[in-house]
Write an enzyme that holds these catalytic residues in place. Structure first.
Site, PDB file in Angstrom:
ATOM      1  N   LYS A  13       0.836  -1.213   0.000  1.00  0.00           N
ATOM      2  CA  LYS A  13       0.000   0.000   0.000  1.00  0.00           C
ATOM      3  C   LYS A  13       0.865   1.254   0.000  1.00  0.00           C
ATOM      4  CE  LYS A  13      -1.876  -0.741   4.055  1.00  0.00           C
ATOM      5  NZ  LYS A  13      -1.227  -1.942   4.565  1.00  0.00           N
ATOM      6  N   ARG A  88      -7.728   1.538  11.072  1.00  0.00           N
ATOM      7  CA  ARG A  88      -7.380   0.131  11.258  1.00  0.00           C
ATOM      8  C   ARG A  88      -8.345  -0.557  12.220  1.00  0.00           C
ATOM      9  NH1 ARG A  88      -1.431   0.750   9.976  1.00  0.00           N
ATOM     10  NH2 ARG A  88      -0.407  -1.256  10.193  1.00  0.00           N
ATOM     11  N   ARG A 127      11.801  -6.630   3.039  1.00  0.00           N
ATOM     12  CA  ARG A 127      11.676  -5.171   2.987  1.00  0.00           C
ATOM     13  C   ARG A 127      12.810  -4.504   3.756  1.00  0.00           C
ATOM     14  NH1 ARG A 127       6.014  -2.378   4.248  1.00  0.00           N
ATOM     15  NH2 ARG A 127       6.249  -3.194   6.352  1.00  0.00           N
ATOM     16  N   ARG A 159      13.111  -2.826   9.574  1.00  0.00           N
ATOM     17  CA  ARG A 159      12.302  -2.401  10.718  1.00  0.00           C
ATOM     18  C   ARG A 159      12.167  -3.565  11.699  1.00  0.00           C
ATOM     19  NH1 ARG A 159       6.976  -0.073   7.925  1.00  0.00           N
ATOM     20  NH2 ARG A 159       6.082  -1.164   9.682  1.00  0.00           N
ATOM     21  N   ARG A 170       1.630  -8.959  14.065  1.00  0.00           N
ATOM     22  CA  ARG A 170       0.993  -7.935  13.225  1.00  0.00           C
ATOM     23  C   ARG A 170      -0.093  -8.548  12.333  1.00  0.00           C
ATOM     24  NH1 ARG A 170       5.537  -5.350   9.985  1.00  0.00           N
ATOM     25  NH2 ARG A 170       4.122  -3.676   9.443  1.00  0.00           N
TER      26      ARG A 170
HETATM   27  P1  AMP Z   1       2.613   0.417   9.351  1.00  0.00           P
HETATM   28  O1  AMP Z   1       3.824   1.176   8.966  1.00  0.00           O
HETATM   29  O2  AMP Z   1       1.354   0.946   8.739  1.00  0.00           O
HETATM   30  O3  AMP Z   1       2.771  -1.074   9.135  1.00  0.00           O
HETATM   31  O4  AMP Z   1       2.420   0.646  10.932  1.00  0.00           O
HETATM   32  C1  AMP Z   1       3.434   0.280  11.838  1.00  0.00           C
HETATM   33  C2  AMP Z   1       2.869   0.238  13.243  1.00  0.00           C
HETATM   34  O5  AMP Z   1       2.375   1.525  13.612  1.00  0.00           O
HETATM   35  C3  AMP Z   1       1.685  -0.719  13.467  1.00  0.00           C
HETATM   36  O6  AMP Z   1       2.100  -2.050  13.680  1.00  0.00           O
HETATM   37  C4  AMP Z   1       1.070  -0.098  14.726  1.00  0.00           C
HETATM   38  O7  AMP Z   1       1.833  -0.388  15.886  1.00  0.00           O
HETATM   39  C5  AMP Z   1       1.223   1.401  14.443  1.00  0.00           C
HETATM   40  N1  AMP Z   1       0.067   1.921  13.680  1.00  0.00           N
HETATM   41  C6  AMP Z   1       0.077   2.425  12.426  1.00  0.00           C
HETATM   42  N2  AMP Z   1      -1.145   2.830  12.045  1.00  0.00           N
HETATM   43  C7  AMP Z   1      -1.964   2.582  13.096  1.00  0.00           C
HETATM   44  C8  AMP Z   1      -3.354   2.771  13.321  1.00  0.00           C
HETATM   45  N3  AMP Z   1      -4.160   3.275  12.377  1.00  0.00           N
HETATM   46  N4  AMP Z   1      -3.847   2.398  14.527  1.00  0.00           N
HETATM   47  C9  AMP Z   1      -3.060   1.900  15.500  1.00  0.00           C
HETATM   48  N5  AMP Z   1      -1.735   1.673  15.348  1.00  0.00           N
HETATM   49  C10 AMP Z   1      -1.180   2.011  14.151  1.00  0.00           C
END
Ligand code: AMP
Length: 217
Positions: A13, A88, A127, A159, A170
């Site tokens: 995404k 989310r 990644r 990461r 996750r």
């Molecule tokens: P991402 O980069 O989108 O995979 O997000 C990395 C991490 O950020 C996730 O595993 C959550 O810990 C936190 N996170 C990102 N977006 C959200 C959201 N909308 N609600 C809650 N936690 C989030």
């Protein structure tokens, strides 16, 4: 234009959202990037959310909603935005609906990226991310020009939450908390399913054919 990109972690995404944001000159609002940047800067939000990101859990809704709300009221978001990684949870989706209502706007479409689990794992485990500019690469599918180095010059990292120990957490959080949004948006007739397999260009074309071009004009 106001779009949401929905789907499991690692489905690609972010890559599409960054490209579309450049092409259509609207900001991308990526909550994961915002949290990582807050952690890197050592802000109070950063300190508050670090343990959630490290363990692959969702940051509490109140914290996330507050941060997104502030961002969406900034001037550059008035013309539109592309949301990546938000909402989310159903509670976040309801909060977003309220923000949109208050500003007399609407969400134009929700692109739901679908990919089989084996490929999700291959994409996440390969990644590599830039801690400085947030650009992402893949060891095989999209390597940087110089091994281990972002085009901006910073050293790439894997990461912590992309490592195998956190990945499973996750994926199950996604199943439990985020998949109900598929029905939620389908019922509102906003959902566009996108097959996220293939190259970045293949997926980009599918998103464009899925309506982004028509809706952005
Ligand atoms: P991402 O980069 O989108 O995979 O997000 C990395 C991490 O950020 C996730 O595993 C959550 O810990 C936190 N996170 C990102 N977006 C959200 C959201 N909308 N609600 C809650 N936690 C989030």
């Amino acid at each position: 234009m106001r779009f949401i990109f929905l789907g499991p972690p690692g489905v690609g995404k972010g890559t599409q959202v960054k490209r579309l944001s450049r092409q259509y000159a609207v900001p991308s609002v990526a909550t994961g990037d915002m949290f990582r940047s807050a952690i890197a800067k050592g802000t109070s939000t950063g300190l508050e959310v670090k343990s959630y990101l490290d363990s692959g859990l969702l940051v509490p809704d109140e914290v996330t909603i507050k941060m997104v709300k502030e961002r969406l009221y900034e001037d550059d978001a008035k013309r539109g935005y592309i949301l990546d990684g938000f909402p989310r949870t159903i509670k976040q989706a309801e909060a977003l609906a309220e923000i949109v209502r208050q500003t007399h706007q609407r969400i134009d479409r929700v692109f739901y990226f679908n990919l089989e689990e084996g490929e999700i794992e291959r994409r996440i485990l390969g990644r590599r991310s830039c801690p400085a500019c947030q650009q992402t690469y893949h060891l095989i599918y999209y390597p940087p020009k110089r091994e281990g180095v972002c085009d901006c010059g910073a050293t790439l990292i894997q990461r912590k939450d992309d490592q195998p120990e956190t990945l499973n957490a996750r994926l199950s959080v996604y199943q439990e908390e985020t998949t109900p949004l598929i029905d939620y948006y389908e019922r509102q007739n906003l959902l566009e399913r996108i097959d996220a397999s293939g190259t970045m260009d293949d997926v980009y074309e599918r998103v464009r054919c899925g309506g982004i071009q028509a809706l952005s004009s």
